[in-house]
Write a protein that holds these residues in place. Structure first.
Motif, PDB file in Angstrom:
ATOM      1  N   THR A 248      -3.360  -0.331   4.385  1.00 30.95           N
ATOM      2  CA  THR A 248      -3.757   1.055   4.647  1.00 30.95           C
ATOM      3  C   THR A 248      -2.546   1.973   4.593  1.00 30.95           C
ATOM      4  N   VAL A 249      -1.419   1.477   5.076  1.00 32.32           N
ATOM      5  CA  VAL A 249      -0.178   2.260   5.044  1.00 32.32           C
ATOM      6  C   VAL A 249       0.168   2.638   3.609  1.00 32.32           C
ATOM      7  N   THR A 250       0.125   1.663   2.724  1.00 28.20           N
ATOM      8  CA  THR A 250       0.433   1.917   1.316  1.00 28.20           C
ATOM      9  C   THR A 250      -0.566   2.884   0.713  1.00 28.20           C
ATOM     10  N   ASP A 251      -1.830   2.714   1.062  1.00 24.72           N
ATOM     11  CA  ASP A 251      -2.874   3.602   0.554  1.00 24.72           C
ATOM     12  C   ASP A 251      -2.563   5.062   0.885  1.00 24.72           C
ATOM     13  N   GLU A 252      -2.142   5.321   2.129  1.00 27.08           N
ATOM     14  CA  GLU A 252      -1.816   6.678   2.546  1.00 27.08           C
ATOM     15  C   GLU A 252      -0.574   7.188   1.822  1.00 27.08           C
ATOM     16  N   GLN A 253       0.406   6.309   1.617  1.00 25.83           N
ATOM     17  CA  GLN A 253       1.627   6.708   0.933  1.00 25.83           C
ATOM     18  C   GLN A 253       1.359   7.064  -0.529  1.00 25.83           C
ATOM     19  N   ILE A 254       0.493   6.295  -1.176  1.00 27.32           N
ATOM     20  CA  ILE A 254       0.157   6.581  -2.569  1.00 27.32           C
ATOM     21  C   ILE A 254      -0.621   7.885  -2.667  1.00 27.32           C
ATOM     22  N   ALA A 255      -1.515   8.122  -1.691  1.00 26.84           N
ATOM     23  CA  ALA A 255      -2.263   9.382  -1.685  1.00 26.84           C
ATOM     24  C   ALA A 255      -1.308  10.566  -1.582  1.00 26.84           C
ATOM     25  N   GLU A 256      -0.284  10.444  -0.735  1.00 32.47           N
ATOM     26  CA  GLU A 256       0.709  11.505  -0.597  1.00 32.47           C
ATOM     27  C   GLU A 256       1.483  11.692  -1.895  1.00 32.47           C
ATOM     28  N   LEU A 257       1.822  10.600  -2.549  1.00 33.18           N
ATOM     29  CA  LEU A 257       2.550  10.660  -3.815  1.00 33.18           C
ATOM     30  C   LEU A 257       1.699  11.350  -4.886  1.00 33.18           C
ATOM     31  N   GLU A 258       0.415  11.072  -4.893  1.00 34.31           N
ATOM     32  CA  GLU A 258      -0.484  11.698  -5.858  1.00 34.31           C
ATOM     33  C   GLU A 258      -0.626  13.189  -5.588  1.00 34.31           C
ATOM     34  N   GLN A 259      -0.771  13.541  -4.310  1.00 34.82           N
ATOM     35  CA  GLN A 259      -1.039  14.932  -3.962  1.00 34.82           C
ATOM     36  C   GLN A 259       0.196  15.812  -4.084  1.00 34.82           C
ATOM     37  N   VAL A 260       1.346  15.296  -3.658  1.00 29.58           N
ATOM     38  CA  VAL A 260       2.554  16.119  -3.633  1.00 29.58           C
ATOM     39  C   VAL A 260       3.316  16.051  -4.953  1.00 29.58           C
ATOM     40  N   ALA A 261       3.452  14.865  -5.521  1.00 26.31           N
ATOM     41  CA  ALA A 261       4.246  14.701  -6.741  1.00 26.31           C
ATOM     42  C   ALA A 261       3.400  14.660  -8.005  1.00 26.31           C
ATOM     43  N   GLY A 262       2.083  14.749  -7.865  1.00 26.38           N
ATOM     44  CA  GLY A 262       1.217  14.708  -9.042  1.00 26.38           C
ATOM     45  C   GLY A 262       1.199  13.360  -9.731  1.00 26.38           C
ATOM     46  N   ALA A 263       1.490  12.292  -8.988  1.00 25.38           N
ATOM     47  CA  ALA A 263       1.501  10.946  -9.568  1.00 25.38           C
ATOM     48  C   ALA A 263       0.096  10.536 -10.003  1.00 25.38           C
ATOM     49  N   ALA A 264       0.035   9.679 -10.998  1.00 30.22           N
ATOM     50  CA  ALA A 264      -1.243   9.159 -11.481  1.00 30.22           C
ATOM     51  C   ALA A 264      -1.141   7.647 -11.620  1.00 30.22           C
ATOM     52  N   PHE A 265      -2.166   6.938 -11.169  1.00 30.53           N
ATOM     53  CA  PHE A 265      -2.135   5.479 -11.161  1.00 30.53           C
ATOM     54  C   PHE A 265      -3.326   4.883 -11.923  1.00 30.53           C
ATOM     55  N   VAL A 266      -3.058   3.759 -12.548  1.00 33.05           N
ATOM     56  CA  VAL A 266      -4.124   2.926 -13.109  1.00 33.05           C
ATOM     57  C   VAL A 266      -4.472   1.900 -12.050  1.00 33.05           C
ATOM     58  N   GLU A 267      -5.720   1.866 -11.649  1.00 33.14           N
ATOM     59  CA  GLU A 267      -6.163   0.917 -10.636  1.00 33.14           C
ATOM     60  C   GLU A 267      -6.485  -0.420 -11.305  1.00 33.14           C
ATOM     61  N   VAL A 268      -5.824  -1.464 -10.857  1.00 33.91           N
ATOM     62  CA  VAL A 268      -5.912  -2.769 -11.508  1.00 33.91           C
ATOM     63  C   VAL A 268      -6.899  -3.677 -10.788  1.00 33.91           C
ATOM     64  N   ARG A 269      -7.726  -4.349 -11.577  1.00 28.79           N
ATOM     65  CA  ARG A 269      -8.636  -5.366 -11.042  1.00 28.79           C
ATOM     66  C   ARG A 269      -8.083  -6.724 -11.462  1.00 28.79           C
ATOM     67  N   PRO A 270      -7.409  -7.428 -10.580  1.00 26.34           N
ATOM     68  CA  PRO A 270      -6.671  -8.645 -10.944  1.00 26.34           C
ATOM     69  C   PRO A 270      -7.494  -9.717 -11.658  1.00 26.34           C
TER      70      PRO A 270
END
Length: 412
Positions: A248-270
């Motif tokens: 959950t910690v990482t989830d919140e950190q990635i959300a912040e990265l997306e919102q503030v830095a405009g980051a974009a991620f590909v969600e991987v299904r292993p």
């Protein structure tokens, strides 16, 4: 940026430097002449405890001491001590006609937020905190507008939190429809500061006027970025982020990265995706001009539990994807979350190791890859459970600074 206190001025300067801007901090107006070549000039004029008439004179002299700039920021204390309204008022007197003051005192990382026009410290109204008992510069009110009115008679408008939460369009509309020379904005998160900055930049560029940023540090950095000032005006190689942690910690950190830095991620299904497929999707994001592009594991949905076998395959899958992307595209730096992810990625890239250069925050380190085809590539890594909401953002901002310094050196 004009500051009223050395410690606060330097802390804000550090945030500009972390964003990749060549920043020089000086004390005293006479030393501004020594800052040639800087992207950001931070001048401390020491007016927090000065009489109002002295503070007014010094901020005006500081503003007149520089050539026209892309952004002028008045750094204020996080608890709004000092001559906040008077200094704002004095600056508007000497700045170009039409300049408006945008007051965003929130500093969420430090527990300072603004809600309903009230400034809060860790959720407590300002007038009920130790700032109200400061022996030299006590603050007796919690409403930002009331504090400002002690030093200015200019009209003050307020942008409430619900408007900020509505997004850039809503904030831009509210800023444009108000003619008040001073506007106070609510904010409780770093992402909201970015929203206000984007909206403010849009309105000022469209309507042809400048903002005077009045804030405690982080907003001025966001506004500079939104205005395309300094290093952000020149394209930099993007950062590749590899995130395997599903906490959950990482989830919140990635959300912040997306919102503030405009980051974009590909969600991987292993259990479904292959490295080539993932890399192709990430390449599409790069083609759209994203400055932070990443691959991340899809967190378990409600009621789902992580499959140990699938979890064990994640590091190799993400590492192989990173190797493909780095072979096909120019990246300025690499960020990895999770020790196993960092180890697998280093191996997949044929590196011998990692030269440690800095600790961005406790248990989050940065440096460069050693050996292999990507020798010298800036690299930062941290554990999945490490840091607050802005930890990933701090790592990426550090890497952006390193990239900018390298690009500046190459251009010279």
């Amino acid at each position: 940026m004009i500051g009223d206190d050395l410690t606060g001025s330097n802390a804000t300067g550090a945030r500009f430097a972390r964003a990749g801007l060549h920043t020089i901090s000086v004390s005293g107006i006479e030393r501004i002449a020594c800052t040639e070549g800087a992207d950001v000039v931070v001048v401390n004029i020491g007016t927090r405890q000065a009489p109002e008439h002295v503070a007014r004179d010094l901020v005006q002299r500081a503003a007149r001491a520089v050539e026209p700039v892309g952004l002028l920021a008045k750094r204020v204390d996080t608890t709004l001590r000092g001559n906040v309204g008077a200094e704002l008022d004095a600056l508007l007197d000497v700045l170009p006609s039409g300049t408006r003051a945008l007051v965003v005192p929130a500093f969420p990382d430090a527990g300072r937020t603004t809600v309903g026009g009230l400034h809060l410290v860790d959720g407590v109204p300002l007038a009920r905190t130790p700032a109200a008992r400061d022996p030299l510069t006590p603050v007796h009110f919690s409403r930002v507008a009331t504090i400002l009115r002690a030093g200015t008679e200019r009209d003050i408008a307020e942008v409430p939190l619900d408007v900020v939460e509505s997004g850039v369009d809503g904030v831009a509309e509210r800023l444009a429809e108000s003619s008040a020379p001073v506007v106070v904005c609510d904010a409780t998160t770093g992402a909201q500061l970015a929203v206000i900055a984007e909206a403010a930049a849009r309105v000022s560029l469209r309507d042809g006027f400048q903002w005077l940023s009045v804030d405690s540090g982080p907003f001025a950095v966001a506004l500079a970025s939104a205005l395309g000032i300094g290093v952000h005006a020149e394209p930099l190689p993007p950062v590749l982020a590899v995130v395997g942690s599903i906490t959950t910690v990482t989830d919140e950190q990635i959300a912040e990265l997306e919102q503030v830095a405009g980051a974009a991620f590909v969600e991987v299904r292993p259990s479904v995706d292959e490295p080539e497929t993932i890399a192709a999707k990430a390449s599409e994001l790069l083609a759209k001009g994203k400055r932070v592009v990443g691959v991340r594991t899809r967190p378990p949905g409600p009621g789902e539990s992580a499959d140990p076998a699938v979890a064990a395959a994640i590091p190799v899958l993400l590492a192989e994807t990173a190797a493909i992307l780095l072979a096909r595209h120019e990246f300025g730096a690499l960020y990895a979350t999770g020790g196993d992810i960092a180890e697998a990625t280093t191996a997949a890239l044929g590196s011998d190791g990692f030269r440690i250069e800095a600790e961005v925050l406790p248990l989050a380190v940065a440096g460069r890859l050693v050996g292999g085809p990507h020798d010298g590539l800036p690299f930062a890594t941290k554990g999945g459970l490490i840091g607050g909401r802005d930890a990933a953002l701090a790592c990426v901002e550090h890497l952006t600074s390193v990239i900018a310094q390298r690009e500046r050196g190459m251009n010279r």
